[in-house]
Enzyme design. Structure first.
Site, PDB file in Angstrom:
ATOM      1  N   HIS A 104       0.884  -1.170   0.000  1.00 33.87           N
ATOM      2  CA  HIS A 104       0.000   0.000   0.000  1.00 33.87           C
ATOM      3  C   HIS A 104       0.920   1.218   0.000  1.00 33.87           C
ATOM      4  O   HIS A 104       2.007   1.174   0.586  1.00 33.87           O
ATOM      5  CB  HIS A 104      -0.838   0.089   1.278  1.00 33.87           C
ATOM      6  N   ASP A 107       2.266   1.934   3.417  1.00 34.67           N
ATOM      7  CA  ASP A 107       3.274   1.021   3.980  1.00 34.67           C
ATOM      8  C   ASP A 107       4.658   1.516   3.600  1.00 34.67           C
ATOM      9  O   ASP A 107       5.606   1.409   4.372  1.00 34.67           O
ATOM     10  CB  ASP A 107       3.172  -0.405   3.406  1.00 34.67           C
TER      11      ASP A 107
HETATM   12  C1  XUL Z   1      -7.874  -6.613   3.717  1.00 34.81           C
HETATM   13  C2  XUL Z   1      -6.998  -7.001   2.601  1.00 34.81           C
HETATM   14  C3  XUL Z   1      -6.053  -5.975   2.100  1.00 34.81           C
HETATM   15  C4  XUL Z   1      -5.919  -5.938   0.613  1.00 34.81           C
HETATM   16  C5  XUL Z   1      -5.087  -4.799   0.109  1.00 34.81           C
HETATM   17  O1  XUL Z   1      -8.706  -7.599   4.180  1.00 34.81           O
HETATM   18  O2  XUL Z   1      -7.033  -8.124   2.155  1.00 34.81           O
HETATM   19  O3  XUL Z   1      -4.839  -6.202   2.702  1.00 34.81           O
HETATM   20  O4  XUL Z   1      -5.350  -7.108   0.116  1.00 34.81           O
HETATM   21  O5  XUL Z   1      -5.599  -3.564   0.463  1.00 34.81           O
END
Ligand code: XUL
Ligand code: CO
Length: 440
Positions: A104, A107
């Protein structure tokens, strides 16, 4: 050239040693260059590390604060820490020997006091990530934007009833797309975050879903404009954090992609634990998306049969892995997607080396699942049991029906002519035995 850290100094590069080895820091089944069904294991899985769970989550839960004391979180300056975190992440990824990672935006780099400052922070860390990627050969499977942590997103991001929030979400996605393109990301993910509702009667559902479609078309257009050639992925989830998430499951998302004219650019990122929260099996949503030609990537983890929440355990269920690999083998694999370990250690797994055990276990489970799935698919009984059930559609009137050449009235006349059909067993128990007999 970046200096490589030594946070995991007691651990060398993890190697394949086979099932006779007693070394817990070795692969028993995952052998990256082993060819199975015409492809190396590395290419079958395209494993990826999830930056957030492994390097940036401190293991708080609703009842307690974090239990992690990450050695790389050593500065009071969040931007400096982000650099140490990246050093640790690339050290880990390289020692584990997986080819990809996923992130993300938040992150990688901390949110600033303004949109411009957040963009600047991200740019700085993206530059550094580019250098690490060049030094190590590790690649980016996908990037995404965190549109759920900041309080402004408490009522959603693209589906927020406040246009100002939608604009902030757009700013983040724009920057995250640029980061993904710069780092050669092969996919870009949209997980719904808080795109859903907490109460139906303070919500204009259709209006919100149309906003989501509009937002995704804009993101797609911007991505293509700046040279993103990869796949956009939507990651279904039925609930949590909202009571109802709009991207409920694979079937719901496929209908949404049709309705919003997004099918040419979008596929699905199927996460095992999300699917089980929707009361399906992992294999169900893999099958739904694979048969629609829309299986883009996988978030590999698992839930807990006792618990109805997103536990994000590491995937160690062999049967699940076998079913998944049967589907992948029969549908042309997962590339340019991969298997991203969207999984976290337990709150009381506090040693640094637990991160290795968790990933080694997940990789070995899928490697073993692949070997067994390959044997099952070579067993003629498996396909005979399944495809033999449809034999009456292979030619004659059944084939004409499939091809749209018959009317309802003609079917009625066949019913009269052919009389009561013989009962044909589904042979489920035999099929289950065939599968189990290949598990060794
Ligand atoms: C949340 C989830 C996230 C997504 C990316 O449940 O799976 O980590 O994969 O935003
Ligand atoms: Co996920």
């Amino acid at each position: 050239m970046q200096t490589m850290s030594n946070y995991f100094e007691a651990i060398d590069k993890i190697k394949f040693e086979g099932t006779d080895s007693t070394n817990p820091f070795s692969f028993k089944y995952y052998q990256e260059d082993k060819i199975v069904a015409g492809k190396s294991m590395e290419d079958h899985f395209r494993f990826a590390i999830a930056y957030w769970h492994s390097f940036f989550f401190f293991f708080s839960d609703p009842f307690g604060t974090g239990t992690r004391d990450f050695p790389w979180e050593k500065s009071h300056d969040p931007l400096e820490n982000a650099k140490f975190r990246m050093e640790a992440a690339f050290e880990f990824i390289t020692k584990l020997g997986v080819p990809f990672y996923c992130f993300h935006d938040r992150d990688l780099a901390p949110e600033g006091d303004s949109v411009a400052e957040s963009e600047k922070n991200l740019k700085e860390l993206v530059k550094l990530a580019g250098e690490y990627q060049k030094d190590t050969g590790v690649k980016l499977l996908w990037g995404t934007a965190n549109l759920f942590t900041h309080p402004r997103y408490m009522n959603g991001a693209a589906t927020n009833p406040d246009f100002d929030v939608v604009c902030h979400a757009a700013a983040q996605v724009k920057a995250a797309l640029e980061a993904t393109v710069e780092l050669g990301g092969e996919n870009y993910v949209f997980w719904g975050g808080r795109e859903g509702y907490m109460h139906l009667f303070n919500t204009r559902m259709k209006r919100e879903i149309d906003h989501l479609g509009m937002f995704l078309r804009m993101a797609r257009d911007y991505g293509r404009e700046i040279g993103f050639e990869g796949t956009f992925l939507i990651e279904p989830k039925p609930m949590e954090p909202t009571k109802h998430q709009y991207d409920f499951d694979a079937s719901t998302v496929i209908a949404f992609l049709h309705e919003q004219d997004l099918l040419d650019d979008f596929k699905l990122n199927i996460e095992a634990n999300h699917v089980t929260l929707a009361n399906h099996s992992f294999a169900h949503d893999l099958m739904v998306s694979a048969e629609a030609g829309l299986l883009g990537s996988i978030d590999a983890n698992r839930g807990d049969n006792q618990n109805g929440w997103d536990t994000d355990y590491f995937p160690t269920d062999l049967y699940d892995a076998i079913e998944a690999m049967i589907i992948l083998l029969e549908h042309g694999g997962i590339s340019p997607g991969g298997l991203n370990f969207d999984a976290k250690l337990r709150r009381n797994s506090t040693d640094l080396d637990d991160l290795f055990h968790a990933h080694i276990g997940g990789m070995d489970t899928f490697a073993r699942g692949l070997l067994i799935a390959d044997k099952i698919l070579q067993d003629p009984t498996f396909k005979e049991l399944r495809d033999g059930r449809y034999i009456s559609f292979d030619d004659g009137e059944g084939k004409k029906f499939e091809n749209g050449k018959l009317s309802l009235a003609q079917l009625r006349d066949f019913a009269v002519k052919n009389g009561e059909p013989a009962l044909r067993s589904g042979k489920q128990e035999l099929l289950e035995n065939v599968i189990n007999n290949h598990i060794q």
